[in-house]
Design an enzyme around this catalytic site. Structure first.
Site, short mmCIF file in Angstrom:
data_model
loop_
_atom_site.label_atom_id
_atom_site.label_comp_id
_atom_site.label_asym_id
_atom_site.label_seq_id
_atom_site.Cartn_x
_atom_site.Cartn_y
_atom_site.Cartn_z
N ILE A 15 0.84 -1.32 -0.05
CA ILE A 15 0.06 0.14 0.03
C ILE A 15 1.01 1.35 0.15
CG2 ILE A 15 -1.73 1.12 1.18
CD1 ILE A 15 -2.65 -1.52 2.44
N ASN A 35 12.46 -0.59 6.29
CA ASN A 35 13.65 -1.84 6.84
C ASN A 35 13.87 -2.74 5.78
OD1 ASN A 35 11.66 -3.17 7.27
ND2 ASN A 35 12.10 -3.48 9.73
N SER A 127 -7.61 -0.96 10.41
CA SER A 127 -8.30 -2.10 9.45
C SER A 127 -9.56 -2.44 10.17
CB SER A 127 -7.37 -3.51 9.77
OG SER A 127 -7.90 -4.60 9.48
N TYR A 152 -2.20 -9.37 15.90
CA TYR A 152 -2.36 -8.55 14.76
C TYR A 152 -3.39 -7.30 15.06
CZ TYR A 152 -3.35 -6.33 10.40
OH TYR A 152 -3.84 -5.56 9.35
N LYS A 156 -3.63 -3.00 16.19
CA LYS A 156 -4.73 -1.99 15.34
C LYS A 156 -5.47 -1.27 16.38
CE LYS A 156 -2.82 -2.64 11.20
NZ LYS A 156 -1.60 -1.79 10.75
N TYR A 180 -8.93 0.37 6.63
CA TYR A 180 -9.11 -0.28 5.48
C TYR A 180 -10.00 -1.63 5.28
CZ TYR A 180 -4.28 1.79 5.29
OH TYR A 180 -3.14 2.48 5.31
N ARG A 298 -11.52 -21.78 7.29
CA ARG A 298 -10.28 -21.34 7.92
C ARG A 298 -10.56 -20.68 9.44
NH1 ARG A 298 -6.72 -16.85 4.84
NH2 ARG A 298 -8.28 -15.43 5.75
N1 UFG Z 1 -9.64 -17.08 1.36
C1 UFG Z 1 -9.94 -18.65 0.82
N2 UFG Z 1 -8.63 -19.08 0.32
C2 UFG Z 1 -7.58 -18.51 0.35
C3 UFG Z 1 -7.26 -17.22 0.87
C4 UFG Z 1 -8.47 -16.41 1.48
O1 UFG Z 1 -10.89 -18.89 0.73
O2 UFG Z 1 -6.51 -19.36 -0.08
C5 UFG Z 1 -10.91 -16.46 1.82
C6 UFG Z 1 -10.66 -16.24 3.43
O3 UFG Z 1 -11.28 -17.28 3.83
C7 UFG Z 1 -11.76 -14.95 3.46
C8 UFG Z 1 -11.49 -14.22 2.16
O4 UFG Z 1 -10.93 -15.29 1.25
O5 UFG Z 1 -13.09 -15.18 3.51
C9 UFG Z 1 -10.53 -12.87 2.35
O6 UFG Z 1 -9.29 -13.33 2.79
P1 UFG Z 1 -7.90 -12.71 3.00
O7 UFG Z 1 -6.80 -13.62 3.53
O8 UFG Z 1 -7.41 -12.23 1.53
O9 UFG Z 1 -8.29 -11.35 3.91
P2 UFG Z 1 -8.99 -11.39 5.34
O10 UFG Z 1 -10.36 -10.65 4.96
O11 UFG Z 1 -8.90 -12.58 5.95
O12 UFG Z 1 -7.88 -10.33 6.10
C10 UFG Z 1 -7.71 -9.08 5.26
C11 UFG Z 1 -6.12 -8.64 5.83
C12 UFG Z 1 -6.00 -8.52 7.33
C13 UFG Z 1 -7.11 -7.73 7.95
C14 UFG Z 1 -8.26 -8.40 7.78
C15 UFG Z 1 -9.45 -7.48 8.08
O13 UFG Z 1 -5.57 -9.48 5.13
O14 UFG Z 1 -4.70 -7.82 7.29
O15 UFG Z 1 -8.63 -8.29 6.27
O16 UFG Z 1 -10.75 -8.20 8.26
F1 UFG Z 1 -6.92 -7.58 9.19
#
Ligand code: UFG
Length: 342
Positions: A15, A35, A127, A152, A156, A180, A298
């Protein structure tokens, strides 16, 4: 008139690099501090190429207060955008001390040194994770924060609290926390984008790497959630749109348009998209196949969350502009650029 200068910590990251481009294009000077613990110097070089500006770069760890102090002595910036942080939710559960150490120490140093040197404006990368599993959609800035479910997420929330309390004590300073939603996509030039190390943990980099043949099969984590198609719902925000929100936040403080000296804005599109919808859309707009299978849920995933971005729309004069199609195309262009795919 002298240009306003902004220090961007974590400016070599995903970002941070996109925000640096938008700041330069909006007429600001930028100093990047990073860093390089989870980013590459190549991103800084790409940002210099895109903007045509030889942006100063300091390889400094914001946790090293003395080294960081030298950056404050060397440059006359008025504003700081603080991206530098550890950001993997799962890793934070395994290594809580690393996360509390990095994320809290670096932010304490940012606000502490800003106060010491009389620097005024700070933007903090927060976040939507602070809302946890919301009771009502979409979430507004008034939606109550839920107890964090990971170190984490806790960093925040704690940094937001540190900022709130600091700005209450020092009314001559100003701050904005941007919450975000899920940033995805890449710069339209395909010169910068997300660069995960190892196996991607986030959805879109996993999708693009699967389409590129680096990963065999994407696992969709759960299709039995109480949502229309059974998969989780998120608010996917284009990274260039997100970058522009930072420019708007800085402009608001520099232009004295802020109503309070501490403000919070949701940065999202207002549109909830399911995992299955996103994967299907990616295949459709890019004409590529993404092998996928349904896998177990997950642990720790929020079922559904999307933003009410109207406060940012009305107060910051910012709005998400790129369509999901454009964003998913840019994510694929970036992956192809990285892998040399035509
Ligand atoms: N997902 C899958 N398969 C994958 C990866 C993710 O199905 O291989 C799904 C997850 O279960 C979730 C969605 O895709 O339903 C989004 O997952 P991400 O890991 O891309 O994002 P998250 O919403 O879990 O997390 C993100 C940021 C974090 C932040 C969070 C806030 O990565 O830093 O949003 O809700 F804290």
């Amino acid at each position: 008139m002298k240009k306003q200068c902004v220090l961007v910590s974590g400016g070599a990251g995903y970002i941070g690099s996109h925000t640096t481009v938008e700041l330069i294009e909006a007429g600001y000077d930028v100093v990047i501090v990073d860093n390089l613990s989870n980013s590459e110097i190549g991103a800084v070089e790409s940002v210099r190429r895109i903007t045509g500006v030889d942006i100063p770069f300091e390889q400094v760890d914001c946790c090293d207060r003395e080294a960081f102090r030298k950056v404050f002595e060397k440059y006359e910036f008025d504003s700081v955008i603080h991206f530098a942080a550890s950001k993997a939710v799962g890793e934070s559960v395994q290594k809580p001390l690393l996360y509390y150490g990095n994320n809290l120490t670096s932010f304490m140093n940012v606000v502490g040194l800003m106060h010491e040197f009389g620097r005024q404006n700070v933007v903090f990368s927060s976040s939507c994770t602070v809302y946890g599993e919301p009771d009502k959609q979409p979430v507004t800035e008034q939606t109550p924060r839920k107890p964090a479910t990971s170190p984490y997420g806790n960093t925040k929330q704690t940094c937001e609290d540190i900022l709130r309390d600091t700005l209450k004590a020092y009314p001559e300073m100003k701050g904005i926390a941007l919450r975000y939603f899920n940033p995805i996509g890449a710069h339209p030039s395909a010169q910068i984008g997300e660069l995960p190390r190892g196996v991607p943990q986030n959805l879109v980099p996993y999708v693009t790497q699967t389409a590129a043949g680096l990963r065999e099969c994407l696992s969709i984590f759960g299709d039995d959630y109480p949502t229309p198609d059974g998969s989780c719902i998120r608010d996917y925000i284009d990274v260039t749109d997100l970058a522009k929100a930072h420019v708007a936040a800085i402009g608001r403080m520099v232009g004295d348009k802020n109503k309070e000296n501490y403000e919070i804005f949701n940065i999202g599109t207002g549109r909830g998209v399911s995992v299955l919808e996103l994967v299907n859309k990616f295949e459709e707009v890019n004409g590529v196949k993404v092998n996928h299978k349904i896998a177990p849920r997950r642990e720790g995933d929020i079922i559904a969350i999307w933003a009410d971005p109207s406060l940012a729309n009305n107060e910051l004069g910012w709005k998400a502009e790129r369509t999901l199609d454009e964003t998913l195309k840019s994510a694929w262009e970036w992956e192809k650029h990285l892998r040399g795919i035509k």
